[in-house]
Motif scaffolding. Structure first.
Motif, PDB file in Angstrom:
ATOM      1  N   GLY A 169     -36.439 -49.598 -11.808  1.00 45.02           N
ATOM      2  CA  GLY A 169     -35.163 -50.034 -11.276  1.00 45.02           C
ATOM      3  C   GLY A 169     -34.217 -50.327 -12.414  1.00 45.02           C
ATOM      4  O   GLY A 169     -33.969 -49.469 -13.277  1.00 45.02           O
ATOM      5  N   ILE A 170     -33.706 -51.562 -12.464  1.00 42.18           N
ATOM      6  CA  ILE A 170     -32.824 -51.954 -13.567  1.00 42.18           C
ATOM      7  C   ILE A 170     -33.584 -52.638 -14.693  1.00 42.18           C
ATOM      8  O   ILE A 170     -32.991 -53.052 -15.684  1.00 42.18           O
ATOM      9  N   MET A 171     -34.897 -52.780 -14.552  1.00 43.62           N
ATOM     10  CA  MET A 171     -35.712 -53.434 -15.564  1.00 43.62           C
ATOM     11  C   MET A 171     -36.153 -52.438 -16.625  1.00 43.62           C
ATOM     12  O   MET A 171     -36.642 -51.352 -16.309  1.00 43.62           O
ATOM     13  N   VAL A 172     -35.989 -52.800 -17.878  1.00 42.79           N
ATOM     14  CA  VAL A 172     -36.385 -51.964 -19.004  1.00 42.79           C
ATOM     15  C   VAL A 172     -37.712 -52.472 -19.553  1.00 42.79           C
ATOM     16  O   VAL A 172     -37.822 -53.652 -19.932  1.00 42.79           O
ATOM     17  N   GLN A 173     -38.707 -51.600 -19.605  1.00 41.47           N
ATOM     18  CA  GLN A 173     -40.049 -52.003 -20.039  1.00 41.47           C
ATOM     19  C   GLN A 173     -40.130 -52.040 -21.568  1.00 41.47           C
ATOM     20  O   GLN A 173     -40.905 -51.320 -22.182  1.00 41.47           O
ATOM     21  N   LEU A 174     -39.332 -52.893 -22.143  1.00 43.77           N
ATOM     22  CA  LEU A 174     -39.342 -53.102 -23.592  1.00 43.77           C
ATOM     23  C   LEU A 174     -39.669 -54.567 -23.831  1.00 43.77           C
ATOM     24  O   LEU A 174     -38.893 -55.453 -23.453  1.00 43.77           O
ATOM     25  N   PHE A 175     -40.808 -54.830 -24.456  1.00 41.56           N
ATOM     26  CA  PHE A 175     -41.280 -56.200 -24.668  1.00 41.56           C
ATOM     27  C   PHE A 175     -41.358 -56.574 -26.148  1.00 41.56           C
ATOM     28  O   PHE A 175     -41.145 -57.719 -26.500  1.00 41.56           O
ATOM     29  N   GLN A 176     -41.717 -55.604 -26.992  1.00 39.27           N
ATOM     30  CA  GLN A 176     -41.877 -55.872 -28.420  1.00 39.27           C
ATOM     31  C   GLN A 176     -40.865 -55.061 -29.220  1.00 39.27           C
ATOM     32  O   GLN A 176     -40.849 -53.831 -29.140  1.00 39.27           O
ATOM     33  N   HIS A 177     -40.015 -55.769 -29.945  1.00 41.57           N
ATOM     34  CA  HIS A 177     -39.071 -55.128 -30.878  1.00 41.57           C
ATOM     35  C   HIS A 177     -38.473 -56.232 -31.734  1.00 41.57           C
ATOM     36  O   HIS A 177     -38.230 -57.350 -31.251  1.00 41.57           O
ATOM     37  N   HIS A 199     -37.976 -82.187 -24.440  1.00 45.19           N
ATOM     38  CA  HIS A 199     -38.763 -82.146 -25.673  1.00 45.19           C
ATOM     39  C   HIS A 199     -38.719 -80.729 -26.237  1.00 45.19           C
ATOM     40  O   HIS A 199     -38.331 -79.784 -25.536  1.00 45.19           O
ATOM     41  N   ALA A 200     -39.135 -80.594 -27.499  1.00 45.86           N
ATOM     42  CA  ALA A 200     -38.997 -79.317 -28.198  1.00 45.86           C
ATOM     43  C   ALA A 200     -40.283 -78.514 -28.285  1.00 45.86           C
ATOM     44  O   ALA A 200     -40.288 -77.416 -28.848  1.00 45.86           O
ATOM     45  N   ASP A 201     -41.380 -79.028 -27.737  1.00 49.76           N
ATOM     46  CA  ASP A 201     -42.660 -78.322 -27.814  1.00 49.76           C
ATOM     47  C   ASP A 201     -42.706 -77.234 -26.749  1.00 49.76           C
ATOM     48  O   ASP A 201     -43.343 -77.373 -25.706  1.00 49.76           O
ATOM     49  N   LEU A 202     -42.001 -76.145 -27.008  1.00 52.77           N
ATOM     50  CA  LEU A 202     -41.801 -75.086 -26.030  1.00 52.77           C
ATOM     51  C   LEU A 202     -42.201 -73.727 -26.606  1.00 52.77           C
ATOM     52  O   LEU A 202     -42.123 -73.510 -27.814  1.00 52.77           O
ATOM     53  N   ILE A 203     -42.623 -72.834 -25.721  1.00 50.09           N
ATOM     54  CA  ILE A 203     -42.983 -71.469 -26.093  1.00 50.09           C
ATOM     55  C   ILE A 203     -41.982 -70.507 -25.472  1.00 50.09           C
ATOM     56  O   ILE A 203     -41.664 -70.612 -24.285  1.00 50.09           O
ATOM     57  N   ALA A 204     -41.501 -69.553 -26.254  1.00 47.37           N
ATOM     58  CA  ALA A 204     -40.576 -68.540 -25.736  1.00 47.37           C
ATOM     59  C   ALA A 204     -41.352 -67.463 -24.995  1.00 47.37           C
ATOM     60  O   ALA A 204     -42.445 -67.065 -25.420  1.00 47.37           O
ATOM     61  N   THR A 205     -40.804 -67.001 -23.887  1.00 49.51           N
ATOM     62  CA  THR A 205     -41.448 -65.945 -23.127  1.00 49.51           C
ATOM     63  C   THR A 205     -41.179 -64.577 -23.764  1.00 49.51           C
ATOM     64  O   THR A 205     -40.161 -64.369 -24.412  1.00 49.51           O
ATOM     65  N   ASN A 206     -42.111 -63.660 -23.544  1.00 48.29           N
ATOM     66  CA  ASN A 206     -41.948 -62.280 -24.004  1.00 48.29           C
ATOM     67  C   ASN A 206     -41.615 -61.426 -22.786  1.00 48.29           C
ATOM     68  O   ASN A 206     -42.444 -60.672 -22.281  1.00 48.29           O
ATOM     69  N   ASP A 207     -40.401 -61.604 -22.298  1.00 48.27           N
ATOM     70  CA  ASP A 207     -39.956 -60.870 -21.124  1.00 48.27           C
ATOM     71  C   ASP A 207     -39.344 -59.536 -21.533  1.00 48.27           C
ATOM     72  O   ASP A 207     -39.120 -59.261 -22.710  1.00 48.27           O
ATOM     73  N   ARG A 208     -39.023 -58.734 -20.534  1.00 52.64           N
ATOM     74  CA  ARG A 208     -38.436 -57.427 -20.777  1.00 52.64           C
ATOM     75  C   ARG A 208     -36.912 -57.509 -20.811  1.00 52.64           C
ATOM     76  O   ARG A 208     -36.339 -58.601 -20.844  1.00 52.64           O
ATOM     77  N   CYS A 209     -36.262 -56.367 -20.798  1.00 45.89           N
ATOM     78  CA  CYS A 209     -34.802 -56.287 -20.858  1.00 45.89           C
ATOM     79  C   CYS A 209     -34.271 -55.691 -19.565  1.00 45.89           C
ATOM     80  O   CYS A 209     -35.025 -55.422 -18.629  1.00 45.89           O
ATOM     81  N   GLY A 210     -32.954 -55.491 -19.503  1.00 47.05           N
ATOM     82  CA  GLY A 210     -32.358 -54.939 -18.302  1.00 47.05           C
ATOM     83  C   GLY A 210     -31.211 -53.996 -18.609  1.00 47.05           C
ATOM     84  O   GLY A 210     -30.420 -54.232 -19.539  1.00 47.05           O
ATOM     85  N   PHE A 211     -31.134 -52.920 -17.820  1.00 50.30           N
ATOM     86  CA  PHE A 211     -30.032 -51.954 -17.912  1.00 50.30           C
ATOM     87  C   PHE A 211     -29.588 -51.678 -16.476  1.00 50.30           C
ATOM     88  O   PHE A 211     -30.313 -51.073 -15.688  1.00 50.30           O
ATOM     89  N   ASN A 212     -28.398 -52.167 -16.131  1.00 49.82           N
ATOM     90  CA  ASN A 212     -27.871 -52.028 -14.771  1.00 49.82           C
ATOM     91  C   ASN A 212     -26.641 -51.122 -14.826  1.00 49.82           C
ATOM     92  O   ASN A 212     -25.535 -51.567 -15.120  1.00 49.82           O
ATOM     93  N   PRO A 213     -26.812 -49.808 -14.546  1.00 45.09           N
ATOM     94  CA  PRO A 213     -25.679 -48.873 -14.626  1.00 45.09           C
ATOM     95  C   PRO A 213     -24.763 -49.000 -13.422  1.00 45.09           C
ATOM     96  O   PRO A 213     -25.147 -49.582 -12.394  1.00 45.09           O
ATOM     97  N   PRO A 214     -23.562 -48.478 -13.521  1.00 47.40           N
ATOM     98  CA  PRO A 214     -22.639 -48.511 -12.382  1.00 47.40           C
ATOM     99  C   PRO A 214     -23.196 -47.733 -11.192  1.00 47.40           C
ATOM    100  O   PRO A 214     -23.892 -46.724 -11.349  1.00 47.40           O
ATOM    101  N   GLU A 215     -22.868 -48.203 -10.014  1.00 43.21           N
ATOM    102  CA  GLU A 215     -23.240 -47.462  -8.814  1.00 43.21           C
ATOM    103  C   GLU A 215     -22.390 -46.195  -8.724  1.00 43.21           C
ATOM    104  O   GLU A 215     -21.225 -46.172  -9.118  1.00 43.21           O
ATOM    105  N   ASN A 216     -22.985 -45.148  -8.177  1.00 39.32           N
ATOM    106  CA  ASN A 216     -22.259 -43.912  -7.901  1.00 39.32           C
ATOM    107  C   ASN A 216     -22.981 -43.177  -6.782  1.00 39.32           C
ATOM    108  O   ASN A 216     -23.902 -43.733  -6.170  1.00 39.32           O
TER     109      ASN A 216
END
Length: 339
Positions: A169-177, A199-216
């Motif tokens: 869909g609009i989800m980009v399967q890019l996790f490591q870069h 508090h600051a004891d937090l872990i960042a998630t390794n989520d993916r990216c997104g590309f949402n093109p215009p509808e046509n």
């Protein structure tokens, strides 16, 4: 102590609970996953620089534990920092962190606030806040370039957009870069999340990216429409989610949408639903609003808000990186209330 916390640190990596995670997630395994297991698994997976979806897909095929560890190392470019492993083990065991981790937490704790009193009041009232200039413009541009290379498109050439690769869909399967690590290691983002969590004891998630093109004529927005990523059962508790705009994004450009303030009534609303009613069928779509932003702005929202993307009715695509931070210590997630 629970068995999952007492597992021996076996394997070549020596990561606590990694073997138990493999047992629970492996296709051939019959081990059940408890709520506590899920929290530990998130600490381990994100702490190792891997995505949840990546892990689920990899272990959907029968794999040995040795293959699993080698796969993790491969995703990290062939090496894993000792500090990363030590932090996971300390977080899961309750032991003291190494000096470098303690120093990082102290730096974030003493850093000037990035969300002011008005921002925090908006968070309490509406359940979301926009962190302006979370990352600099050059970092946004580098991440957009990484996404374009990964999905094999030219951001300025609409004729290349339909043939995009590595997308769901609009989800980009890019996790490591390397470009994605700028936001994951951003002090401004860390500080904003620390202000919300307390508090600051937090872990960042390794989520993916997104590309949402215009509808046509050939493409219609596939979602995700309004939904929750948390289980819609009371009590909803406290959780923070985030989306980082990588290009200027107007309200009609596929902007993030949410129902402001819903986190304050979520539990009562759920309990008032008729027996057997699907909460998703009752989401008040008419109350949702788009949240626009500039390149580098990050929307943080309470996970009790119904939220989703929206159709892109402009001529320019929307590029985003999904990212949030969550407590590393088991049980710390209950430190804040849903309000």
């Amino acid at each position: 102590m629970e068995s999952t916390t007492c597992e021996q640190r076996d394997g070549m990596l020596g990561v606590r609970s990694l073997h138990g995670l493999w047992l629970r997630w492996n296709r051939r395994a019959s081990a059940r996953r408890s709520a506590g297991d899920w929290t530990r698994d998130c600490v381990v997976i994100h702490g190792l620089g891997v995505g949840i979806e990546q892990t689920a897909r990899f272990l959907s095929v029968e794999r040995s534990f040795e293959e699993f560890e080698a796969w993790i190392v491969g995703l990290n470019g062939g090496t894993l920092e000792r500090e990363r492993i030590d932090r996971i083990n300390a977080a899961l065991s309750g032991e003291a962190y190494a000096a470098q981790t303690r120093q990082r937490h102290a730096e974030i704790e003493t850093m000037p606030a990035v969300l002011d009193a008005t921002d925090l009041a908006d968070w309490q009232e509406h359940g979301y806040v926009v962190l302006r200039e979370a990352i600099p413009p050059d970092a946004c541009a580098a991440t957009v370039e990484a996404i374009c290379r990964h999905i094999d498109i030219d951001a300025g050439d609409p004729s290349t957009w339909p043939a995009r690769r590595h997308c769901q869909g609009i989800m980009v399967q890019l996790f490591q870069h390397a470009a994605l690590e700028v936001a994951r290691r951003s002090s401004r983002i860390h500080k904003a999340c620390a202000q919300l969590w307390g508090h600051a004891d937090l872990i960042a998630t390794n989520d993916r990216c997104g590309f949402n093109p215009p509808e046509n004529a050939a493409f219609r927005f596939p979602g995700p429409h309004l939904h929750w990523d948390a289980e819609p059962t009371p009590p909803i508790g406290f959780g923070v989610q985030g989306i980082l705009y990588l290009t200027d994004t107007g309200p009609d450009q596929g902007a993030f949408c949410c129902v402001p303030g819903f986190h304050r009534e979520f539990d009562e609303w759920l309990r008032a639903l008729p027996a057997g009613c699907n909460p998703y069928d009752r989401i008040p779509h008419e109350a949702a609003i788009p949240i626009p932003g500039h390149a580098g702005d990050m929307v943080l929202w309470h996970h009790g808000l119904p939220h989703g993307s929206s159709p892109n009715r402009t001529a320019r695509p929307r590029f985003v990186q999904y990212l949030t931070m969550f407590p590393a210590r088991i049980g710390a997630s209950s430190a804040r209330s849903a309000t």
